[in-house]
Design an enzyme around this catalytic site. Structure first.
Site, PDB file in Angstrom:
ATOM      1  CD  GLN A  12      -2.937  -0.679  -0.068  1.00 55.45           C
ATOM      2  OE1 GLN A  12      -3.500   0.394  -0.231  1.00 55.45           O
ATOM      3  NE2 GLN A  12      -3.024  -1.661  -0.946  1.00 55.45           N
ATOM      4  CG  HIS A  34      -0.836   2.138  -4.171  1.00 59.93           C
ATOM      5  ND1 HIS A  34      -1.102   1.920  -5.494  1.00 59.93           N
ATOM      6  CD2 HIS A  34      -1.327   1.063  -3.513  1.00 59.93           C
ATOM      7  CE1 HIS A  34      -1.709   0.751  -5.638  1.00 59.93           C
ATOM      8  NE2 HIS A  34      -1.848   0.211  -4.448  1.00 59.93           N
ATOM      9  CD  GLU A  76      -8.418   1.474  -1.310  1.00 61.18           C
ATOM     10  OE1 GLU A  76      -8.503   1.397  -2.548  1.00 61.18           O
ATOM     11  OE2 GLU A  76      -7.456   2.013  -0.724  1.00 61.18           O
ATOM     12  CG  HIS A  77      -7.363  -2.557   0.250  1.00 63.67           C
ATOM     13  ND1 HIS A  77      -6.697  -1.373  -0.035  1.00 63.67           N
ATOM     14  CD2 HIS A  77      -7.820  -3.034  -0.927  1.00 63.67           C
ATOM     15  CE1 HIS A  77      -6.751  -1.160  -1.343  1.00 63.67           C
ATOM     16  NE2 HIS A  77      -7.429  -2.144  -1.910  1.00 63.67           N
ATOM     17  CG  ASP A 116      -4.088  -4.154  -5.310  1.00 62.88           C
ATOM     18  OD1 ASP A 116      -5.178  -3.664  -4.961  1.00 62.88           O
ATOM     19  OD2 ASP A 116      -3.008  -3.866  -4.768  1.00 62.88           O
ATOM     20  CG  HIS A 149     -49.777  16.188  -6.556  1.00 65.27           C
ATOM     21  ND1 HIS A 149     -49.305  17.370  -7.063  1.00 65.27           N
ATOM     22  CD2 HIS A 149     -48.713  15.335  -6.536  1.00 65.27           C
ATOM     23  CE1 HIS A 149     -48.020  17.256  -7.345  1.00 65.27           C
ATOM     24  NE2 HIS A 149     -47.632  16.018  -7.018  1.00 65.27           N
TER      25      HIS A 149
END
Length: 424
Positions: free
Chosen positions: A252, A255, A320-321, A354, A413
């Site tokens: 991670q 990245h 996220e993960h 991934d 209506h």
């Protein structure tokens, strides 16, 4: 919770501060709306030093890139795409049309599941060719039945062409409408249209803060998957191989300098082993400058008193993960509510998600998994409801609808409802 390693940068940007580029992005969007292709080309020249004179990537260029791909790499793309397609097909099968059924006498409701007409997929350039992102975006869109898939990806800096492995992968996946366009310029072009790019209905894909802010500003004009920030992983470990954990944290970290890796463990001894191993690996990998910056600025190691505390932390972070290396994981999974993707057991490496296992890697970050899941085939599908009411069914609906309309002060209506009962 005992802190064994804390981040050096205490205040990570909130989603409103993360961008800090809203005015610049607004200017880019307005420039693209006003000048179309010319604005996109100027952006490419400015940011990527390209002298390309057309944003369209001809099919011949895609074919050449496909032919030039290393056979082993092409086989890996096909393997990954097959797994992603299989899972997307099964997900699509879980979202079925609902045949009309009677909910009250004479009142029939149902729904259809219909793909969007068009989508734009954004594949970042930057430091690495994100071949896997092309797979993760294009395959679910194709399985959903999207009629038109267009892809934007920037040129490699200092050249006139996007990365050939990305182009070849797109061609392999059947995406032949491809544009050499990057950043907020690409998002604006897909949302508003240019001379070359007809506007799309939905834009998906990751990107830097300019891409993310452009998607946020264009939302409403088009649909988007979600607004995402830097990548992140949380590993909860009662046990596990420290080597596995260290590698996963650094996978991670490499990245992005803003990426975040967190270990929560009930074993202080394991924590120390992991931190030692991280330092060793950082001395070996070529991506160490980025990974070290991320690890030192945003990495955390926490010692929990027990699994209850670890689970509570995870639900607050909404990562996220989320990797789970614990005894009896099935006991804890029902209590884990907020994550983009879950990886169960020490052999379920996040990097498999991934690339190749088949679940999607386009996932919510920065706490967004509290309210949304990741990209999936349903991102490209719409549920369209219908009603069919008989004369008999209209009588009861008219009475109830007229009462509610009158209470709201909406007399047309009320009249539209009562007209059905008077002529019934």
């Amino acid at each position: 919770m005992k802190v064994l390693k804390s981040p050096r940068v205490k205040d990570r940007a909130s989603s409103s501060d993360l961008y800090g580029v809203s005015h610049e992005v607004r200017r880019i969007i307005d420039w693209v709306v006003l000048h179309g292709d010319r604005a996109v080309l100027e952006g490419s020249r400015l940011h990527d030093r390209s002298s390309r004179d057309s944003i369209l990537v001809p099919v011949e260029e895609l074919q050449r890139a496909h032919r030039s791909m290393d056979p082993e790499l092409l086989e890996a793309v096909r393997y990954a795409a097959s797994n992603v397609e299989t899972f997307a097909q099964r997900q699509k099968g879980a979202l079925m049309p609902l045949e009309e059924s009677e909910v009250r006498d004479g009142v029939y409701l149902g729904h259809r599941v219909v793909p969007v007409d068009s989508c734009g997929i954004y594949i970042p350039g930057g430091s690495y060719p994100l071949i896997s992102t092309a797979v993760m975006l294009a395959v679910p869109a194709r399985v959903a039945g999207v009629g038109r898939i267009c892809a934007c990806t920037p040129v490699r800096r200092g050249t006139n062409s996007p990365d050939p492995s990305v182009l070849g992968t797109l061609y392999e996946l059947g995406v032949t409408e491809v544009y050499a366009a990057g950043g907020a310029y690409a998002v604006a072009a897909m949302a508003h249209g240019t001379e070359s790019i007809p506007p799309v209905d939905v834009i998906v894909g990751p990107g830097n803060k300019y891409v993310t802010e452009a998607k946020r500003q264009c939302f409403g004009k088009v649909g988007i998957d979600f607004v995402a920030g830097p990548s992140e992983v949380l590993i909860i470990a009662q046990e596990g191989d420290p080597d596995f954990i260290a590698w996963d944290l650094l996978a991670q970290a490499e990245h992005d300098p803003d990426a975040k890796g967190v270990l929560v463990t009930t074993s202080p001894a394991l924590a120390r082993q992991v931190m030692d191993r991280v330092e060793t690996i950082l001395g070996e990998i070529v991506t160490s400058p980025v990974a070290r910056s991320s690890w030192e600025d945003h990495g955390e190691v926490l010692a929990a008193e027990g699994m209850d505390e670890a689970v509570e932390f995870s639900n607050r972070m909404a990562p996220e993960h989320l990797e789970l290396m614990v005894q009896d994981p099935d006991r804890w999974i029902p209590r884990l509510r907020n994550y983009g993707a879950l990886f169960i057991g020490e052999h379920s490496a996040e990097v498999f998600g991934d690339y190749a296992s088949g679940s999607n890697h386009t996932l919510p970050t920065a706490g967004a998994s509290r309210y949304t899941g990741g990209l999936w085939v349903g991102t490209f599908l719409k549920v369209l409801t219908s009603q069919r009411v008989t004369r008999e069914g209209a009588r009861e609906l008219a009475r109830v609808s007229a009462l509610l309309a009158q209470a709201e002060g909406l007399m047309a209506h009320r009249g539209a409802a009562l007209a059905r009962s008077r002529k019934g």
